[in-house]
Design an enzyme around this catalytic site. Structure first.
Site, PDB file in Angstrom:
ATOM      1  N   HIS A 153      -9.011 -15.394   6.977  1.00 15.75           N
ATOM      2  CA  HIS A 153      -8.343 -15.455   5.581  1.00 15.75           C
ATOM      3  C   HIS A 153      -7.666 -13.942   5.551  1.00 15.75           C
ATOM      4  O   HIS A 153      -8.000 -12.786   6.213  1.00 15.75           O
ATOM      5  CB  HIS A 153      -9.111 -15.710   4.387  1.00 15.75           C
ATOM      6  CG  HIS A 153     -10.268 -14.704   3.999  1.00 15.75           C
ATOM      7  ND1 HIS A 153     -11.464 -15.050   4.370  1.00 15.75           N
ATOM      8  CD2 HIS A 153     -10.172 -13.760   3.398  1.00 15.75           C
ATOM      9  CE1 HIS A 153     -12.153 -13.950   3.733  1.00 15.75           C
ATOM     10  NE2 HIS A 153     -11.492 -13.137   3.264  1.00 15.75           N
ATOM     11  N   HIS A 200     -11.941 -19.986   0.734  1.00 14.82           N
ATOM     12  CA  HIS A 200     -10.556 -19.534   0.688  1.00 14.82           C
ATOM     13  C   HIS A 200      -9.797 -19.303   1.921  1.00 14.82           C
ATOM     14  O   HIS A 200     -10.459 -19.162   2.880  1.00 14.82           O
ATOM     15  CB  HIS A 200     -10.291 -18.036  -0.041  1.00 14.82           C
ATOM     16  CG  HIS A 200     -11.126 -16.984   0.239  1.00 14.82           C
ATOM     17  ND1 HIS A 200     -12.317 -17.063   1.013  1.00 14.82           N
ATOM     18  CD2 HIS A 200     -11.185 -15.675   0.306  1.00 14.82           C
ATOM     19  CE1 HIS A 200     -12.742 -15.962   1.362  1.00 14.82           C
ATOM     20  NE2 HIS A 200     -12.072 -15.108   1.062  1.00 14.82           N
ATOM     21  N   HIS A 215      -6.617  -6.746   2.938  1.00 11.38           N
ATOM     22  CA  HIS A 215      -7.602  -6.945   4.109  1.00 11.38           C
ATOM     23  C   HIS A 215      -7.326  -8.345   4.773  1.00 11.38           C
ATOM     24  O   HIS A 215      -6.872  -9.144   4.142  1.00 11.38           O
ATOM     25  CB  HIS A 215      -9.002  -6.872   3.787  1.00 11.38           C
ATOM     26  CG  HIS A 215      -9.446  -7.927   3.112  1.00 11.38           C
ATOM     27  ND1 HIS A 215      -9.556  -7.816   1.595  1.00 11.38           N
ATOM     28  CD2 HIS A 215     -10.022  -9.268   3.278  1.00 11.38           C
ATOM     29  CE1 HIS A 215     -10.300  -9.162   1.054  1.00 11.38           C
ATOM     30  NE2 HIS A 215     -10.701  -9.574   2.153  1.00 11.38           N
ATOM     31  N   HIS A 247     -20.183 -10.782  -2.266  1.00  7.59           N
ATOM     32  CA  HIS A 247     -19.132 -10.949  -3.606  1.00  7.59           C
ATOM     33  C   HIS A 247     -19.697 -12.002  -4.392  1.00  7.59           C
ATOM     34  O   HIS A 247     -20.236 -12.844  -3.757  1.00  7.59           O
ATOM     35  CB  HIS A 247     -17.767 -11.557  -2.776  1.00  7.59           C
ATOM     36  CG  HIS A 247     -16.929 -10.597  -1.850  1.00  7.59           C
ATOM     37  ND1 HIS A 247     -16.503  -9.333  -2.594  1.00  7.59           N
ATOM     38  CD2 HIS A 247     -16.658 -10.812  -0.824  1.00  7.59           C
ATOM     39  CE1 HIS A 247     -15.851  -8.760  -1.455  1.00  7.59           C
ATOM     40  NE2 HIS A 247     -15.610  -9.582  -0.428  1.00  7.59           N
ATOM     41  N   TYR A 256     -16.562  -4.215   3.957  1.00  4.97           N
ATOM     42  CA  TYR A 256     -15.043  -3.880   3.879  1.00  4.97           C
ATOM     43  C   TYR A 256     -14.829  -2.372   4.593  1.00  4.97           C
ATOM     44  O   TYR A 256     -15.778  -1.672   4.430  1.00  4.97           O
ATOM     45  CB  TYR A 256     -14.285  -3.456   2.714  1.00  4.97           C
ATOM     46  CG  TYR A 256     -14.182  -4.885   1.749  1.00  4.97           C
ATOM     47  CD1 TYR A 256     -13.289  -5.961   2.375  1.00  4.97           C
ATOM     48  CD2 TYR A 256     -14.102  -4.666   0.550  1.00  4.97           C
ATOM     49  CE1 TYR A 256     -12.998  -7.107   1.735  1.00  4.97           C
ATOM     50  CE2 TYR A 256     -13.534  -5.901  -0.264  1.00  4.97           C
ATOM     51  CZ  TYR A 256     -13.188  -6.939   0.436  1.00  4.97           C
ATOM     52  OH  TYR A 256     -12.930  -8.074  -0.460  1.00  4.97           O
ATOM     53  N   GLU A 266     -12.049  -6.916   6.903  1.00  5.81           N
ATOM     54  CA  GLU A 266     -13.333  -7.339   6.386  1.00  5.81           C
ATOM     55  C   GLU A 266     -14.118  -8.197   7.595  1.00  5.81           C
ATOM     56  O   GLU A 266     -13.536  -8.980   8.225  1.00  5.81           O
ATOM     57  CB  GLU A 266     -13.180  -8.302   5.220  1.00  5.81           C
ATOM     58  CG  GLU A 266     -14.566  -8.776   4.579  1.00  5.81           C
ATOM     59  CD  GLU A 266     -14.136  -9.837   3.458  1.00  5.81           C
ATOM     60  OE1 GLU A 266     -13.093 -10.605   3.577  1.00  5.81           O
ATOM     61  OE2 GLU A 266     -14.969  -9.825   2.417  1.00  5.81           O
TER      62      GLU A 266
HETATM   63 FE   LIG Z   1     -11.814 -11.488   2.021  1.00  5.10          FE
END
Ligand SMILES: [Fe+2]
Length: 308
Positions: A153, A200, A215, A247, A256, A266
Site C-alpha cells: 500500500h 488498507h 510512504h 500502529h 518506518y 515501511e
Molecule cells: Fe503504511
C-alpha cells in the site's frame, strides 16, 4: 467470482536521486528482485513472492517523491468500465499505451483531487514467483535482505482528502476501513481505504501541500520478520524513522525508514481484515498518538512533517 473491479495495488513509481545507490539499496537491503531496465532509465523490481513482472519502479530525478501509484484491475473490460465511470464523474483520464512500462498493458492515468497520479491497468506479464503454480515449495531459498512478500500500500499526503475518499468510494469501489478525526470531531485527519479485504490499499493524511508521498509499504509475514528487518537495516546503517512498533490504526506492526533519497518506506506485518459490511473504525483526536504509534501513544513530529 466474488472479487471484481480494482484488485490490488500494482506498482509504485518512485523518484530517486542516485540510481546506482538506490538499486543497491532496493536489491541488497530490501531484497527486491530487479526484473528490467527500460530506455527511459527506469529500473523495475518485484518482491520475490509476487508473480507479476514489477511492483516497484524507480527513476532518477532531481527530487525524491512519487510519480504514480497504480492498481491492477480484473480485466480489460473492467479497465474500460472504470475509465468510463471516471469520465462520467468529471475526471480527466489519459491512456498510456501498452509497453510504455515494461511488461505492462495499457494504463488509464488520472489525477486525484490531491494531485497524486493514479493509474489503472489490467495486464502485467506473469514472470512467476520462483516456486510456480504446481506443487510449490514453501518458499524460495537463497534470498537476501529483508525480502518482503509484496508491495502492499501507500500513504499519500495532500489537501482535499475528502474528495479523494469520495472518488475512491463512488467510482472505484473502495471502502473506508479506519479514520482519524481532528479536534472538531467531524473532519478527517486521515483515512484508510481498501479495495479488498485488507486493512488498507491506500491511505491519506490531510496536508497543506499536494502530491506528497508519506510512504510506500512492503508486507512481511511475521512480527519476527519485522524485527529481523530492523536488524538488517541496522547492519546497513539505514536511517530508521520509527520502530519496530505497532500502529493502533490497522493494528499492523511496523518500521518506518528512509531510502537513500529520503523517500520513507515501511515494512509491516499483520493488520485487520475488512469486509464491506463493517463500519469504519474511528480514532478520536485525544487518542491520535495511540492510533498512529500504539506503544509510544504519541506522534513524532517527523511523521506529520517529513514527506517527499
Ligand atoms: Fe503504511
Amino acid at each position: 467470482m466474488a472479487m471484481t473491479g480494482v484488485l490490488r495495488p500494482g506498482h509504485a513509481v518512485v523518484r530517486v536521486l542516485d540510481l546506482d545507490e538506490s538499486v543497491k539499496f532496493y536489491t541488497d537491503v530490501m531484497g527486491l528482485k530487479e526484473t528490467g531496465r527500460d530506455n527511459s532509465g527506469r529500473v523495475y523490481f518485484k518482491c520475490n513472492e509476487e508473480h507479476d513482472h514489477n511492483s516497484f519502479v524507480i527513476r532518477k530525478a532531481d527530487s525524491a517523491g512519487l510519480d504514480a501509484f497504480a492498481f491492477k484491475v480484473l480485466n480489460n473490460a473492467t479497465l474500460n468500465e472504470l475509465e468510463g465511470k471516471l469520465k462520467d464523474y468529471g475526471v480527466t483520464t489519459e491512456r498510456v499505451p501498452a509497453g510504455e512500462m515494461l511488461e505492462t498493458g495499457e494504463r488509464v492515468r488520472f489525477k486525484l483531487p490531491t494531485e497524486h497520479v493514479i493509474e489503472l491497468y489490467a495486464q502485467k506479464t506473469d514472470v512467476g514467483n520462483g516456486i510456480g503454480y504446481v506443487n510449490p515449495e514453501a518458499f524460495q531459498q537463497g534470498l537476501k535482505g529483508i525480502n518482503p512478500l509484496r508491495m502492499d500500500h501507500c500513504l499519500i499526503y495532500g489537501p482535499d482528502i475528502d474528495a479523494n475518499r469520495k472518488l475512491f468510494e463512488e467510482v472505484l469501489g473502495f471502502g473506508m476501513v479506519e479514520h482519524i478525526l481532528l479536534e472538531d470531531g467531524k473532519t478527517d485527519l486521515a483515512t484508510w481505504l481498501s479495495c479488498g479485504t485488507k486493512a488498507h490499499d491506500i491511505a491519506m493524511v490531510r496536508h497543506g501541500e499536494p502530491a506528497k508521498l508519506h510512504h510506500v509499504s512492503f508486507l512481511l509475514e511475521t512480527w519476527e520478520q519485522v524485527l529481523r528487518a530492523a536488524d538488517i537495516m541496522s547492519m546497513h546503517r539505514v536511517s530508521i524513522d520509527i520502530g519496530p512498533t505497532r500502529h493502533g490504526v490497522t493494528r499492523g506492526t511496523t518500521i518506518y525508514f528512509f531510502d537513500p533519497s529520503g523517500n520513507r518506506m515501511e515494512t509491516f506485518c499483520g493488520g485487520n481484515y475488512w469486509y464491506p459490511d463493517m463500519p469504519p473504525i474511528t480514532w478520536t483526536w485525544d487518542e491520535v498518538g495511540a492510533g498512529v504509534f500504539y506503544h509510544d501513544r504519541k506522534l513524532n513530529e517527523r511523521f506529520l512533517s517529513v514527506v517527499t
